[in-house]
Design a protein around this motif. Sequence first.
Motif, PDB file in Angstrom:
ATOM      1  N   GLN A 105      -8.241  10.090  -7.174  1.00  0.00           N
ATOM      2  CA  GLN A 105      -9.000  11.337  -7.072  1.00  0.00           C
ATOM      3  C   GLN A 105      -8.223  12.521  -7.647  1.00  0.00           C
ATOM      4  O   GLN A 105      -8.818  13.513  -8.044  1.00  0.00           O
ATOM      5  N   PHE A 106      -6.903  12.405  -7.661  1.00  0.00           N
ATOM      6  CA  PHE A 106      -6.049  13.503  -8.092  1.00  0.00           C
ATOM      7  C   PHE A 106      -5.499  13.304  -9.498  1.00  0.00           C
ATOM      8  O   PHE A 106      -5.306  14.262 -10.227  1.00  0.00           O
ATOM      9  N   THR A 107      -5.209  12.049  -9.832  1.00  0.00           N
ATOM     10  CA  THR A 107      -4.679  11.748 -11.165  1.00  0.00           C
ATOM     11  C   THR A 107      -5.005  10.317 -11.547  1.00  0.00           C
ATOM     12  O   THR A 107      -4.797   9.395 -10.753  1.00  0.00           O
ATOM     13  N   LYS A 108      -5.494  10.149 -12.771  1.00  0.00           N
ATOM     14  CA  LYS A 108      -5.795   8.799 -13.237  1.00  0.00           C
ATOM     15  C   LYS A 108      -4.519   7.987 -13.439  1.00  0.00           C
ATOM     16  O   LYS A 108      -4.571   6.767 -13.506  1.00  0.00           O
ATOM     17  N   ARG A 109      -3.384   8.652 -13.490  1.00  0.00           N
ATOM     18  CA  ARG A 109      -2.113   7.933 -13.648  1.00  0.00           C
ATOM     19  C   ARG A 109      -1.779   7.076 -12.427  1.00  0.00           C
ATOM     20  O   ARG A 109      -0.899   6.228 -12.492  1.00  0.00           O
ATOM     21  N   ALA A 110      -2.478   7.284 -11.335  1.00  0.00           N
ATOM     22  CA  ALA A 110      -2.257   6.455 -10.143  1.00  0.00           C
ATOM     23  C   ALA A 110      -2.478   4.985 -10.458  1.00  0.00           C
ATOM     24  O   ALA A 110      -1.880   4.114  -9.828  1.00  0.00           O
ATOM     25  N   MET A 111      -3.318   4.700 -11.452  1.00  0.00           N
ATOM     26  CA  MET A 111      -3.576   3.307 -11.818  1.00  0.00           C
ATOM     27  C   MET A 111      -2.334   2.626 -12.390  1.00  0.00           C
ATOM     28  O   MET A 111      -2.287   1.407 -12.484  1.00  0.00           O
ATOM     29  N   LEU A 112      -1.337   3.407 -12.746  1.00  0.00           N
ATOM     30  CA  LEU A 112      -0.115   2.847 -13.326  1.00  0.00           C
ATOM     31  C   LEU A 112       0.908   2.430 -12.263  1.00  0.00           C
ATOM     32  O   LEU A 112       1.935   1.843 -12.593  1.00  0.00           O
ATOM     33  N   SER A 113       0.631   2.718 -11.007  1.00  0.00           N
ATOM     34  CA  SER A 113       1.549   2.337  -9.931  1.00  0.00           C
ATOM     35  C   SER A 113       1.550   0.823  -9.741  1.00  0.00           C
ATOM     36  O   SER A 113       0.508   0.189  -9.688  1.00  0.00           O
ATOM     37  N   ARG A 114       2.736   0.263  -9.610  1.00  0.00           N
ATOM     38  CA  ARG A 114       2.886  -1.169  -9.334  1.00  0.00           C
ATOM     39  C   ARG A 114       3.304  -1.403  -7.887  1.00  0.00           C
ATOM     40  O   ARG A 114       3.779  -2.468  -7.521  1.00  0.00           O
ATOM     41  N   ALA A 115       3.119  -0.415  -7.029  1.00  0.00           N
ATOM     42  CA  ALA A 115       3.534  -0.497  -5.630  1.00  0.00           C
ATOM     43  C   ALA A 115       2.942  -1.717  -4.933  1.00  0.00           C
ATOM     44  O   ALA A 115       1.823  -2.128  -5.224  1.00  0.00           O
ATOM     45  N   VAL A 116       3.730  -2.280  -4.022  1.00  0.00           N
ATOM     46  CA  VAL A 116       3.294  -3.403  -3.187  1.00  0.00           C
ATOM     47  C   VAL A 116       3.652  -3.101  -1.736  1.00  0.00           C
ATOM     48  O   VAL A 116       4.393  -2.167  -1.446  1.00  0.00           O
ATOM     49  N   ALA A 117       3.104  -3.911  -0.844  1.00  0.00           N
ATOM     50  CA  ALA A 117       3.459  -3.829   0.577  1.00  0.00           C
ATOM     51  C   ALA A 117       3.561  -5.251   1.107  1.00  0.00           C
ATOM     52  O   ALA A 117       2.868  -6.155   0.629  1.00  0.00           O
ATOM     53  N   CYS A 118       4.429  -5.429   2.097  1.00  0.00           N
ATOM     54  CA  CYS A 118       4.606  -6.758   2.665  1.00  0.00           C
ATOM     55  C   CYS A 118       5.147  -6.657   4.084  1.00  0.00           C
ATOM     56  O   CYS A 118       5.493  -5.580   4.557  1.00  0.00           O
ATOM     57  N   ILE A 119       5.211  -7.799   4.713  1.00  0.00           N
ATOM     58  CA  ILE A 119       5.811  -7.924   6.041  1.00  0.00           C
ATOM     59  C   ILE A 119       6.971  -8.900   5.938  1.00  0.00           C
ATOM     60  O   ILE A 119       6.870  -9.933   5.281  1.00  0.00           O
ATOM     61  N   ARG A 120       8.061  -8.540   6.572  1.00  0.00           N
ATOM     62  CA  ARG A 120       9.197  -9.456   6.758  1.00  0.00           C
ATOM     63  C   ARG A 120       9.597  -9.343   8.221  1.00  0.00           C
ATOM     64  O   ARG A 120       9.857  -8.256   8.711  1.00  0.00           O
ATOM     65  N   LYS A 121       9.614 -10.471   8.901  1.00  0.00           N
ATOM     66  CA  LYS A 121       9.872 -10.517  10.344  1.00  0.00           C
ATOM     67  C   LYS A 121       8.874  -9.585  11.032  1.00  0.00           C
ATOM     68  O   LYS A 121       7.686  -9.757  10.890  1.00  0.00           O
ATOM     69  N   LYS A 122       9.365  -8.579  11.747  1.00  0.00           N
ATOM     70  CA  LYS A 122       8.510  -7.609  12.446  1.00  0.00           C
ATOM     71  C   LYS A 122       8.583  -6.241  11.768  1.00  0.00           C
ATOM     72  O   LYS A 122       8.460  -5.198  12.423  1.00  0.00           O
TER      73      LYS A 122
END
Length: 163
Positions: A105-122
């Motif tokens: 919504q703020f910048t089309k460059r957000a599509m270039l993010s390769r961010a991930v999320a995960c869980i390890r243990k707790k």
Amino acid sequence: MKRVAIITASDSGYKGEREDKSAPAIEEAVQKENYAVVKKLLLPDDKDMLAKAMQEIADKGEADLILTTGGTGFAPRDVMPEATLAIAEKIVPGIPEAMRAYSMQFTKRAMLSRAVACIRKKTLIINMPGSPKAVRECLEYIISELNHGLEILLEEANNCARK
């Protein structure tokens, strides 16, 4: 009180050539939500060092949430997603997908993010953007749902149904 570790990936920050402004933005945002910042690290863009730091924090149970900043772009030394995935036990694709969709919504460059999320243990690990403005926007968007996700992960709650 949920415990947060903040890890910044920045070669120039690690060398003292650039001030890290994203980690303070993360710290301010999470403290507003009553999270305790228990650890802050500023490391170079080195996959092994980043992975080892996240692994140690999670395996020792030092933090319930690790928020990283930096290293999610296209530069050759941007390796935060790879470091994160190297130590992941469970992938959590919805969080970075939501951040990217919101940020578009703020910048089309957000599509270039390769961010991930995960869980390890707790421990939940989320790659945040590298800019202080984007960090604030993304955290404001996801923080309320993070609270519930962490309650489930930490077995403080057992139902995802809304009332």
